[in-house]
Structure formats: structure tokens, C-alpha cells
Scaffold this motif. Sequence first.
Motif, PDB file in Angstrom:
ATOM      1  N   ASP A   5       9.307  -3.492   6.704  1.00 14.78           N
ATOM      2  CA  ASP A   5       8.365  -3.633   8.335  1.00 14.78           C
ATOM      3  C   ASP A   5       7.482  -2.515   8.581  1.00 14.78           C
ATOM      4  OD1 ASP A   5      10.088  -5.761   8.772  1.00 14.78           O
ATOM      5  OD2 ASP A   5      11.627  -4.403   9.595  1.00 14.78           O
ATOM      6  N   ILE A   6       7.514  -1.301   8.287  1.00 14.37           N
ATOM      7  CA  ILE A   6       6.731  -0.177   8.357  1.00 14.37           C
ATOM      8  C   ILE A   6       5.402  -0.517   7.656  1.00 14.37           C
ATOM      9  CG2 ILE A   6       6.263   2.372   7.903  1.00 14.37           C
ATOM     10  CD1 ILE A   6       9.018   2.782   8.642  1.00 14.37           C
ATOM     11  N   TRP A   7       5.790  -1.008   6.503  1.00 12.72           N
ATOM     12  CA  TRP A   7       4.373  -1.240   5.613  1.00 12.72           C
ATOM     13  C   TRP A   7       3.743  -2.450   5.936  1.00 12.72           C
ATOM     14  CZ3 TRP A   7       1.895   1.812   2.631  1.00 12.72           C
ATOM     15  CH2 TRP A   7       2.300   2.874   2.453  1.00 12.72           C
ATOM     16  N   LYS A   8       4.589  -3.384   6.548  1.00 13.11           N
ATOM     17  CA  LYS A   8       3.898  -4.510   7.032  1.00 13.11           C
ATOM     18  C   LYS A   8       2.860  -4.286   8.460  1.00 13.11           C
ATOM     19  CE  LYS A   8       6.962  -8.341   6.048  1.00 13.11           C
ATOM     20  NZ  LYS A   8       7.959  -9.440   6.698  1.00 13.11           N
ATOM     21  N   ARG A   9       3.242  -3.491   8.870  1.00 18.87           N
ATOM     22  CA  ARG A   9       2.527  -2.814  10.216  1.00 18.87           C
ATOM     23  C   ARG A   9       1.329  -2.130   9.738  1.00 18.87           C
ATOM     24  NH1 ARG A   9       5.762   0.833  12.801  1.00 18.87           N
ATOM     25  NH2 ARG A   9       4.214   2.603  12.132  1.00 18.87           N
ATOM     26  N   LYS A  10       1.537  -1.191   8.727  1.00 16.27           N
ATOM     27  CA  LYS A  10       0.186  -0.673   8.037  1.00 16.27           C
ATOM     28  C   LYS A  10      -0.680  -1.505   7.464  1.00 16.27           C
ATOM     29  CE  LYS A  10       2.829   3.767   6.938  1.00 16.27           C
ATOM     30  NZ  LYS A  10       3.061   4.764   6.312  1.00 16.27           N
ATOM     31  N   ILE A  11      -0.297  -2.526   6.847  1.00 21.69           N
ATOM     32  CA  ILE A  11      -1.382  -3.402   6.311  1.00 21.69           C
ATOM     33  C   ILE A  11      -1.856  -4.364   7.215  1.00 21.69           C
ATOM     34  CG2 ILE A  11      -1.246  -5.544   4.663  1.00 21.69           C
ATOM     35  CD1 ILE A  11       1.119  -4.105   3.257  1.00 21.69           C
ATOM     36  N   ASN A  12      -1.274  -4.608   8.305  1.00 21.68           N
ATOM     37  CA  ASN A  12      -1.890  -5.269   9.410  1.00 21.68           C
ATOM     38  C   ASN A  12      -2.936  -4.511  10.080  1.00 21.68           C
ATOM     39  OD1 ASN A  12      -0.966  -7.961  10.095  1.00 21.68           O
ATOM     40  ND2 ASN A  12       0.581  -7.291  11.245  1.00 21.68           N
ATOM     41  N   GLU A  13      -2.502  -3.219  10.324  1.00 26.63           N
ATOM     42  CA  GLU A  13      -3.635  -2.084  11.079  1.00 26.63           C
ATOM     43  C   GLU A  13      -4.923  -2.086   9.966  1.00 26.63           C
ATOM     44  OE1 GLU A  13      -1.809   1.846  11.378  1.00 26.63           O
ATOM     45  OE2 GLU A  13      -0.131   0.950  12.464  1.00 26.63           O
ATOM     46  N   TRP A  14      -4.555  -2.214   8.640  1.00 24.80           N
ATOM     47  CA  TRP A  14      -5.707  -2.212   7.700  1.00 24.80           C
ATOM     48  C   TRP A  14      -6.386  -3.247   7.762  1.00 24.80           C
ATOM     49  CZ3 TRP A  14      -5.995  -5.003   3.022  1.00 24.80           C
ATOM     50  CH2 TRP A  14      -7.045  -4.827   2.355  1.00 24.80           C
ATOM     51  N   GLU A  15      -5.752  -4.411   7.747  1.00 21.36           N
ATOM     52  CA  GLU A  15      -6.556  -5.728   7.897  1.00 21.36           C
ATOM     53  C   GLU A  15      -7.462  -5.871   9.178  1.00 21.36           C
ATOM     54  OE1 GLU A  15      -3.307  -8.530   7.297  1.00 21.36           O
ATOM     55  OE2 GLU A  15      -3.580  -8.643   5.340  1.00 21.36           O
ATOM     56  N   LYS A  16      -6.945  -5.254  10.240  1.00 23.93           N
ATOM     57  CA  LYS A  16      -7.661  -5.305  11.495  1.00 23.93           C
ATOM     58  C   LYS A  16      -8.816  -4.245  11.830  1.00 23.93           C
ATOM     59  CE  LYS A  16      -3.873  -7.351  14.034  1.00 23.93           C
ATOM     60  NZ  LYS A  16      -2.787  -7.013  15.076  1.00 23.93           N
ATOM     61  N   SER A  17      -8.670  -3.261  10.923  1.00 27.19           N
ATOM     62  CA  SER A  17      -9.775  -2.038  10.717  1.00 27.19           C
ATOM     63  C   SER A  17     -11.039  -2.497  10.026  1.00 27.19           C
ATOM     64  CB  SER A  17      -9.128  -0.780   9.948  1.00 27.19           C
ATOM     65  OG  SER A  17      -9.189  -0.993   8.866  1.00 27.19           O
ATOM     66  N   SER A  18     -11.946  -1.963  10.305  1.00 23.58           N
ATOM     67  CA  SER A  18     -13.401  -2.283   9.356  1.00 23.58           C
ATOM     68  C   SER A  18     -13.355  -1.725   8.160  1.00 23.58           C
ATOM     69  CB  SER A  18     -14.616  -1.816  10.512  1.00 23.58           C
ATOM     70  OG  SER A  18     -14.420  -0.643  10.708  1.00 23.58           O
ATOM     71  N   LEU A  19     -12.224  -0.723   7.878  1.00 25.79           N
ATOM     72  CA  LEU A  19     -12.438  -0.036   6.692  1.00 25.79           C
ATOM     73  C   LEU A  19     -11.738  -0.613   5.524  1.00 25.79           C
ATOM     74  CD1 LEU A  19     -10.218   3.052   8.225  1.00 25.79           C
ATOM     75  CD2 LEU A  19     -12.771   2.877   8.129  1.00 25.79           C
ATOM     76  N   ASN A  20     -12.516  -0.209   4.227  1.00 27.51           N
ATOM     77  CA  ASN A  20     -11.882  -0.773   2.861  1.00 27.51           C
ATOM     78  C   ASN A  20     -10.591   0.116   2.725  1.00 27.51           C
ATOM     79  OD1 ASN A  20     -12.421   1.679   1.297  1.00 27.51           O
ATOM     80  ND2 ASN A  20     -14.648   1.046   1.109  1.00 27.51           N
ATOM     81  N   ARG A  21      -9.908  -0.651   1.689  1.00 22.46           N
ATOM     82  CA  ARG A  21      -8.622  -0.210   1.353  1.00 22.46           C
ATOM     83  C   ARG A  21      -8.653   1.397   1.386  1.00 22.46           C
ATOM     84  NH1 ARG A  21      -8.346  -1.946  -3.293  1.00 22.46           N
ATOM     85  NH2 ARG A  21      -7.657  -0.489  -4.634  1.00 22.46           N
ATOM     86  N   PHE A  24      -9.059   3.379   4.368  1.00 22.74           N
ATOM     87  CA  PHE A  24      -7.832   3.295   5.267  1.00 22.74           C
ATOM     88  C   PHE A  24      -6.803   4.171   4.576  1.00 22.74           C
ATOM     89  CE2 PHE A  24      -3.914   1.795   6.425  1.00 22.74           C
ATOM     90  CZ  PHE A  24      -3.834   1.698   7.737  1.00 22.74           C
ATOM     91  N   CYS A  25      -6.780   4.359   3.374  1.00 25.68           N
ATOM     92  CA  CYS A  25      -5.631   5.135   2.881  1.00 25.68           C
ATOM     93  C   CYS A  25      -5.888   6.675   3.017  1.00 25.68           C
ATOM     94  CB  CYS A  25      -5.368   4.849   1.409  1.00 25.68           C
ATOM     95  SG  CYS A  25      -4.724   3.252   1.114  1.00 25.68           S
TER      96      CYS A  25
END
Length: 102
Positions: A5-21, A24-25
Amino acid sequence: MEKKDIWKRKINEWEKSSLNRTEFCLKNSIPVSTFDYWRMKIRKESAVEKEKGLVRIPVVLKASTGSPFSIEYPSGHKINIPSDYDSHSLIRLVADLKEILK
């Protein structure tokens, strides 16, 4: 909260950001390999669930006047349990439902 669930949230945050992978990391002090591992794991699990055609639905337990209890799904499906039910059959049914809805 589970790790997934934590990782789903982080991946969601990345998808909503304008940053590349990679950006973001770096910004979040996450190894790209770890991020990629969880992204692929979650993607595969989602694909498997979609292939099964199963959808998690909430179950509402309601008192029923016609039987000791019933289970009613939002779809309108009902399981009525009579007063003389076979407890072994009910246990098997509940176990099967748990397995199906994992």
C-alpha cells in the motif's frame, strides 16, 4: 499499512508529478531499482486480478426475518442461511469466498 500500500501511494505520487522516474527517486531518496521492482510487482498483480475478472465488493450483513441471518451484496445477490444450516458447508463456503476474493 502494508508495504504494498505504501508503494502504491508512492507510485501514484510519481504518476501525478511532472518528474521522470529517476528524478522522482532521487528527490525521495529511493533506489531506482527498488522503485522499479515495486512498480512491476504491483502492475503484475493488478493484471492478474483483471484477468480473473474478479472485483472486490463490500459485504453488508443484515438481519433477516426469514432466516437467522443473510449476506447481501451491493449487486443484490443474497445468501440466506436457514436456522438448520450445516455448519461444515457454511465454513467451506466462507473459505471458498475468501480464496476467490483474495
